[in-house]
Design a protein around this motif. Structure first.
Motif, PDB file in Angstrom:
ATOM      1  N   ASP A 168      50.523 -95.371  92.722  1.00  0.00           N
ATOM      2  CA  ASP A 168      49.622 -94.465  92.003  1.00  0.00           C
ATOM      3  C   ASP A 168      50.162 -93.049  91.991  1.00  0.00           C
ATOM      4  OD1 ASP A 168      48.001 -96.625  91.606  1.00  0.00           O
ATOM      5  OD2 ASP A 168      46.623 -96.143  93.252  1.00  0.00           O
ATOM      6  N   SER A 169      50.728 -92.601  93.113  1.00  0.00           N
ATOM      7  CA  SER A 169      51.298 -91.249  93.174  1.00  0.00           C
ATOM      8  C   SER A 169      52.453 -91.090  92.207  1.00  0.00           C
ATOM      9  CB  SER A 169      51.755 -90.956  94.607  1.00  0.00           C
ATOM     10  OG  SER A 169      52.368 -89.685  94.688  1.00  0.00           O
ATOM     11  N   ILE A 170      53.260 -92.128  92.169  1.00  0.00           N
ATOM     12  CA  ILE A 170      54.403 -92.070  91.248  1.00  0.00           C
ATOM     13  C   ILE A 170      53.916 -92.038  89.801  1.00  0.00           C
ATOM     14  CG2 ILE A 170      56.385 -93.383  90.412  1.00  0.00           C
ATOM     15  CD1 ILE A 170      56.787 -94.371  93.279  1.00  0.00           C
ATOM     16  N   LYS A 171      52.872 -92.842  89.521  1.00  0.00           N
ATOM     17  CA  LYS A 171      52.333 -92.833  88.159  1.00  0.00           C
ATOM     18  C   LYS A 171      51.739 -91.470  87.812  1.00  0.00           C
ATOM     19  CE  LYS A 171      51.227 -97.762  87.973  1.00  0.00           C
ATOM     20  NZ  LYS A 171      50.126 -98.746  87.870  1.00  0.00           N
ATOM     21  N   ALA A 172      50.980 -90.875  88.762  1.00  0.00           N
ATOM     22  CA  ALA A 172      50.382 -89.558  88.512  1.00  0.00           C
ATOM     23  C   ALA A 172      51.447 -88.503  88.308  1.00  0.00           C
ATOM     24  CB  ALA A 172      49.462 -89.177  89.679  1.00  0.00           C
ATOM     25  N   ALA A 173      52.477 -88.555  89.136  1.00  0.00           N
ATOM     26  CA  ALA A 173      53.567 -87.584  88.979  1.00  0.00           C
ATOM     27  C   ALA A 173      54.241 -87.773  87.631  1.00  0.00           C
ATOM     28  CB  ALA A 173      54.570 -87.761  90.116  1.00  0.00           C
ATOM     29  N   GLY A 174      54.360 -89.009  87.234  1.00  0.00           N
ATOM     30  CA  GLY A 174      54.968 -89.255  85.933  1.00  0.00           C
ATOM     31  C   GLY A 174      54.119 -88.716  84.794  1.00  0.00           C
ATOM     32  N   ARG A 175      52.791 -88.934  84.901  1.00  0.00           N
ATOM     33  CA  ARG A 175      51.915 -88.405  83.859  1.00  0.00           C
ATOM     34  C   ARG A 175      51.945 -86.875  83.833  1.00  0.00           C
ATOM     35  NH1 ARG A 175      48.449 -92.554  85.717  1.00  0.00           N
ATOM     36  NH2 ARG A 175      47.248 -91.013  86.941  1.00  0.00           N
ATOM     37  N   ALA A 176      51.940 -86.270  85.024  1.00  0.00           N
ATOM     38  CA  ALA A 176      51.984 -84.801  85.091  1.00  0.00           C
ATOM     39  C   ALA A 176      53.274 -84.266  84.489  1.00  0.00           C
ATOM     40  CB  ALA A 176      51.841 -84.344  86.539  1.00  0.00           C
ATOM     41  N   MET A 177      54.336 -84.909  84.809  1.00  0.00           N
ATOM     42  CA  MET A 177      55.622 -84.475  84.256  1.00  0.00           C
ATOM     43  C   MET A 177      55.640 -84.658  82.749  1.00  0.00           C
ATOM     44  SD  MET A 177      58.319 -85.902  87.121  1.00  0.00           S
ATOM     45  CE  MET A 177      59.698 -85.295  86.154  1.00  0.00           C
ATOM     46  N   ALA A 178      55.022 -85.741  82.289  1.00  0.00           N
ATOM     47  CA  ALA A 178      54.980 -85.964  80.845  1.00  0.00           C
ATOM     48  C   ALA A 178      54.151 -84.886  80.151  1.00  0.00           C
ATOM     49  CB  ALA A 178      54.411 -87.356  80.558  1.00  0.00           C
ATOM     50  N   ILE A 179      52.978 -84.540  80.761  1.00  0.00           N
ATOM     51  CA  ILE A 179      52.132 -83.488  80.170  1.00  0.00           C
ATOM     52  C   ILE A 179      52.849 -82.149  80.183  1.00  0.00           C
ATOM     53  CG2 ILE A 179      50.006 -82.181  80.517  1.00  0.00           C
ATOM     54  CD1 ILE A 179      48.760 -84.768  81.595  1.00  0.00           C
ATOM     55  N   LEU A 180      53.517 -81.853  81.325  1.00  0.00           N
ATOM     56  CA  LEU A 180      54.253 -80.588  81.427  1.00  0.00           C
ATOM     57  C   LEU A 180      55.369 -80.540  80.395  1.00  0.00           C
ATOM     58  CD1 LEU A 180      54.774 -77.911  82.847  1.00  0.00           C
ATOM     59  CD2 LEU A 180      56.173 -79.155  84.528  1.00  0.00           C
ATOM     60  N   ALA A 181      56.053 -81.649  80.259  1.00  0.00           N
ATOM     61  CA  ALA A 181      57.136 -81.669  79.276  1.00  0.00           C
ATOM     62  C   ALA A 181      56.575 -81.496  77.870  1.00  0.00           C
ATOM     63  CB  ALA A 181      57.915 -82.973  79.385  1.00  0.00           C
ATOM     64  N   GLU A 182      55.434 -82.131  77.627  1.00  0.00           N
ATOM     65  CA  GLU A 182      54.827 -81.995  76.303  1.00  0.00           C
ATOM     66  C   GLU A 182      54.373 -80.561  76.051  1.00  0.00           C
ATOM     67  OE1 GLU A 182      51.194 -84.010  73.689  1.00  0.00           O
ATOM     68  OE2 GLU A 182      51.612 -84.681  75.735  1.00  0.00           O
ATOM     69  N   ALA A 183      53.778 -79.935  77.088  1.00  0.00           N
ATOM     70  CA  ALA A 183      53.329 -78.545  76.939  1.00  0.00           C
ATOM     71  C   ALA A 183      54.504 -77.604  76.697  1.00  0.00           C
ATOM     72  CB  ALA A 183      52.552 -78.116  78.178  1.00  0.00           C
ATOM     73  N   ARG A 184      55.562 -77.829  77.458  1.00  0.00           N
ATOM     74  CA  ARG A 184      56.755 -76.991  77.264  1.00  0.00           C
ATOM     75  C   ARG A 184      57.321 -77.163  75.861  1.00  0.00           C
ATOM     76  NH1 ARG A 184      59.968 -77.977  82.992  1.00  0.00           N
ATOM     77  NH2 ARG A 184      58.609 -76.628  84.304  1.00  0.00           N
ATOM     78  N   ALA A 185      57.345 -78.395  75.434  1.00  0.00           N
ATOM     79  CA  ALA A 185      57.867 -78.633  74.091  1.00  0.00           C
ATOM     80  C   ALA A 185      56.982 -77.984  73.043  1.00  0.00           C
ATOM     81  CB  ALA A 185      57.966 -80.145  73.845  1.00  0.00           C
ATOM     82  N   GLN A 186      55.646 -78.065  73.259  1.00  0.00           N
ATOM     83  CA  GLN A 186      54.733 -77.437  72.301  1.00  0.00           C
ATOM     84  C   GLN A 186      54.874 -75.935  72.311  1.00  0.00           C
ATOM     85  OE1 GLN A 186      52.748 -79.214  70.187  1.00  0.00           O
ATOM     86  NE2 GLN A 186      52.395 -77.235  69.188  1.00  0.00           N
ATOM     87  N   ALA A 187      55.020 -75.337  73.504  1.00  0.00           N
ATOM     88  CA  ALA A 187      55.188 -73.876  73.602  1.00  0.00           C
ATOM     89  C   ALA A 187      56.467 -73.431  72.930  1.00  0.00           C
ATOM     90  CB  ALA A 187      55.187 -73.455  75.066  1.00  0.00           C
ATOM     91  N   GLU A 188      57.522 -74.179  73.185  1.00  0.00           N
ATOM     92  CA  GLU A 188      58.791 -73.829  72.561  1.00  0.00           C
ATOM     93  C   GLU A 188      58.677 -73.960  71.045  1.00  0.00           C
ATOM     94  OE1 GLU A 188      61.759 -76.239  74.291  1.00  0.00           O
ATOM     95  OE2 GLU A 188      61.697 -75.269  76.269  1.00  0.00           O
ATOM     96  N   ALA A 189      57.962 -75.001  70.617  1.00  0.00           N
ATOM     97  CA  ALA A 189      57.804 -75.173  69.177  1.00  0.00           C
ATOM     98  C   ALA A 189      56.988 -74.031  68.581  1.00  0.00           C
ATOM     99  CB  ALA A 189      57.137 -76.513  68.889  1.00  0.00           C
ATOM    100  N   ASN A 190      55.912 -73.647  69.300  1.00  0.00           N
ATOM    101  CA  ASN A 190      55.102 -72.534  68.805  1.00  0.00           C
ATOM    102  C   ASN A 190      55.899 -71.241  68.751  1.00  0.00           C
ATOM    103  OD1 ASN A 190      52.936 -74.239  68.542  1.00  0.00           O
ATOM    104  ND2 ASN A 190      52.048 -73.718  70.534  1.00  0.00           N
ATOM    105  N   GLN A 191      56.706 -71.050  69.783  1.00  0.00           N
ATOM    106  CA  GLN A 191      57.519 -69.837  69.813  1.00  0.00           C
ATOM    107  C   GLN A 191      58.505 -69.823  68.650  1.00  0.00           C
ATOM    108  OE1 GLN A 191      59.652 -69.265  73.428  1.00  0.00           O
ATOM    109  NE2 GLN A 191      60.434 -67.269  72.859  1.00  0.00           N
ATOM    110  N   LEU A 192      59.133 -70.938  68.438  1.00  0.00           N
ATOM    111  CA  LEU A 192      60.068 -71.002  67.313  1.00  0.00           C
ATOM    112  C   LEU A 192      59.336 -70.817  65.992  1.00  0.00           C
ATOM    113  CD1 LEU A 192      62.324 -74.004  68.456  1.00  0.00           C
ATOM    114  CD2 LEU A 192      62.914 -71.566  68.451  1.00  0.00           C
TER     115      LEU A 192
END
Length: 308
Positions: free
Chosen positions: A245-269
């Motif tokens: 479960d911890s590994i799954k949660a960490a994976g989901r968090a990393m996925a959300i963070l990666a998605e947020a970063r990608a969205q921020a970078e996209a917004n900035q661009l």
């Protein structure tokens, strides 16, 4: 004139031999001879059956021939020699508590474990006799093979089991080391019985019995060990599940963070690429050439892009 009398005797008859009387005597002798032959002749021959050997015993000196007689018909002098037939085929000695499986009575083997607790065993021993050693075996014990089995062989089995079982705990004998006990005992029996012509084929422990109190303690210990093992397995299962479960949660968090970063970078661009000219151009592309309908006298002003 005197008269002379001459005595007259009876005339003798010639003696005739009685043939019946003479024949009767000969017949008697013949019958006696046949009887003697019927008694002596069969005893001058001995038949040894298959899977057996014959031990030649000298009645006058009491000795035994070192070479046994093989299967078949053999001539002997019944007055000076005797024949003892011994089996050489595979036999099985069964030693059990009850009169079952060929056991003559209560023939169980009783020994003590390393804790000093009494242990009784039902065992069986399968063996053959080496034909060339049978005369030595007979010379040593001077009895039949059944008596040797239930005497000397049984005591040899008990001694070997005491040496092996006496160094083990009851729980080990009943469980993981039972096969070791059987193998070590068979090795000792093979070594000690070989000197008398025994060829050990198989030794088996059919049943092991210990005091009821000891058996109850062993069973309780086994139950506790099983419960502890079950609890340990359940704990490991929960740990693995938590880790998963911890590994799954960490994976989901990393996925959300990666998605947020990608969205921020996209917004900035996107924000960097939005210029007034681009906005005006996009508006022009979407205008269909119609003037907006408005009320009043004012004329809407449409600002066209300033070409450069």
């Amino acid at each position: 004139m005197d008269t002379v009398k001459i005595p007259l005797g009876k005339r003798g008859r010639p003696s005739i031999p009685n043939p019946v009387r003479g024949l009767g005597g000969k017949v008697a002798w013949i019958i006696m001879g046949l009887v003697l032959l019927g008694v002596i002749v069969p005893s001058t021959f001995t038949y040894i059956g298959p899977g057996n050997v014959g031990i030649v015993i000298h009645k006058l000196g009491g000795g035994v021939d070192r070479k046994p007689l093989g299967p078949g018909l053999h001539f002997r002098n019944p007055l000076t020699t005797g024949i003892e037939e011994y089996p050489t085929y595979m036999q099985t000695l069964v030693l059990t508590r009850g009169q079952t499986d060929g056991s003559a009575g209560n023939d169980e083997i009783n020994v003590n474990s390393v804790e000093g607790q009494p242990v009784s065993l039902d065992v069986s021993l399968s063996f053959e006799l080496e034909s060339t050693r049978v005369p030595t075996l007979y010379s040593t014990f001077r009895t039949d093979i059944q008596s040797i089995q239930h005497g000397f062989v049984r005591q040899t089995i008990r001694q070997a089991l005491q040496e092996v079982v006496g160094g083990q705990e009851i729980a080990a004998i009943l469980g993981p080391k039972k096969a070791e006990v059987v193998n070590r005992t068979q090795a000792l029996l093979s070594e000690r019985l070989a000197a008398y012509g025994f060829v050990v084929k198989q030794f088996t422990v059919n049943e092991i019995r210990a005091p009821q109190a000891v058996m109850d303690a062993i069973n309780a210990k086994n139950v506790m060990q099983q419960q502890a093992l079950t609890a340990q397995n359940e704990l490991q299962k929960n740990m693995y599940q938590a880790q998963g479960d911890s590994i799954k949660a960490a994976g989901r968090a990393m996925a959300i963070l990666a998605e947020a970063r990608a969205q921020a970078e996209a917004n900035q661009l996107l924000s960097q690429s939005l210029t007034p000219n681009l906005v005006q151009y996009e508006m022009t592309k979407r205008w269909d050439g119609k003037m907006p309908q408005v009320s009043g006298s004012a004329v809407p002003m449409i600002q066209l892009p300033n070409p450069r």
